[in-house]
Design an enzyme around this catalytic site. Structure first.
Site, PDB file in Angstrom:
ATOM      1  N   ASP A 127       0.943  -1.431   0.222  1.00 58.09           N
ATOM      2  CA  ASP A 127      -0.100   0.080  -0.014  1.00 58.09           C
ATOM      3  C   ASP A 127       0.837   1.038   0.022  1.00 58.09           C
ATOM      4  O   ASP A 127       1.847   1.331   0.861  1.00 58.09           O
ATOM      5  CB  ASP A 127      -0.881   0.077   1.315  1.00 58.09           C
ATOM      6  CG  ASP A 127      -1.979  -1.207   1.220  1.00 58.09           C
ATOM      7  OD1 ASP A 127      -2.316  -1.491   0.125  1.00 58.09           O
ATOM      8  OD2 ASP A 127      -2.438  -1.492   2.292  1.00 58.09           O
TER       9      ASP A 127
ATOM     10  N   ASP B 186      -7.104  -1.391  -4.319  1.00 53.27           N
ATOM     11  CA  ASP B 186      -8.279  -1.136  -3.378  1.00 53.27           C
ATOM     12  C   ASP B 186      -9.113  -0.298  -4.102  1.00 53.27           C
ATOM     13  O   ASP B 186     -10.450  -0.182  -3.905  1.00 53.27           O
ATOM     14  CB  ASP B 186      -7.451  -0.541  -2.127  1.00 53.27           C
ATOM     15  CG  ASP B 186      -6.489  -1.567  -1.372  1.00 53.27           C
ATOM     16  OD1 ASP B 186      -6.908  -2.730  -1.613  1.00 53.27           O
ATOM     17  OD2 ASP B 186      -5.755  -1.186  -0.682  1.00 53.27           O
TER      18      ASP B 186
END
Length: 212
Positions: free
Chosen positions: A114, A130
């Site tokens: 991330d 995401d």
């Protein structure tokens, strides 16, 4: 279209993760707009937005199931909207699944990369996969609420309880005026003639003699 959207999402996710891993360090975030928007490399063992960090294997199985379901549904898919929605979900699921398979600490237990932080002090850090999953989920809800189906058809709204149903007259645009079918002008003429009272054709009565 589904395959194109999924491939684009997957390629963008893989490329951005490779760039982030090569150029960013976990302890050195890049602040673009103060503390509001920044690039911050993190490793996420959970699902999207760092949910369920201790259930990596379970989310791997769920991702495989989602991919298999979408691949099976694609055979009866004839809606552009649903193709985009499922393509976003498929590409996002495949992007994060690739991290779980090929990254440390091991097979099906890998941590997802991330790197996008929007007010990271209050909101979890995420990646492009995401974002695609969230956008695909929102689009799925909108399509379902508006009555669109996978085969391209749309449900007709039924009248509510207690609300009278008004049936609109069906007009056949292909039907022309046949030899025995009066047109609108002749119909109006007949209506005007019917409205005028018929005149008497008999002889007029003579007035009687005037009374004195």
């Amino acid at each position: 279209m589904l395959a194109c959207v999924a491939a684009y999402v997957l390629a963008a996710d893989v490329a951005t993760k490779a760039i982030v891993v090569a150029h960013l360090r976990p302890d050195q975030p890049v602040h673009l707009v103060g503390n509001i928007f920044e690039f911050w490399l993190t490793r996420n063992p959970g699902a999207a937005f760092s949910v369920g960090t201790g259930e990596t294997a379970i989310f791997t199985v769920i991702a495989i199931g989602v991919i298999a379901y979408i691949a099976r549904t694609a055979r009866k898919l004839y809606s552009a909207g649903w193709a985009i929605a499922l393509g976003l979900l498929l590409g996002g699921a495949m992007g994060n699944l690739g991290d779980r398979i090929f990254r440390a600490p091991g097979l099906f237990r890998g941590y997802v990369v991330d790197w996008i932080g929007v007010v990271p002090r209050y909101y979890p850090i995420f990646n492009l996969a995401d974002s695609a999953i969230v956008c695909g989920g929102i689009l799925t809800v909108i399509l379902a609420m508006r009555g669109y189906h996978l085969d391209g058809t749309r449900s007709v709204e039924e009248p509510r309880v207690g609300e009278p149903r008004v049936d609109k007259p069906r007009v056949d645009k292909h039907a022309g005026a046949g030899p025995g079918t009066p047109d609108a002008g002749s119909g109006a003429e007949h209506s005007a003639q019917d409205a005028v009272p018929a005149e008497s054709t008999g002889p007029a009565e003579s007035p009687g003699p005037a009374e004195p």
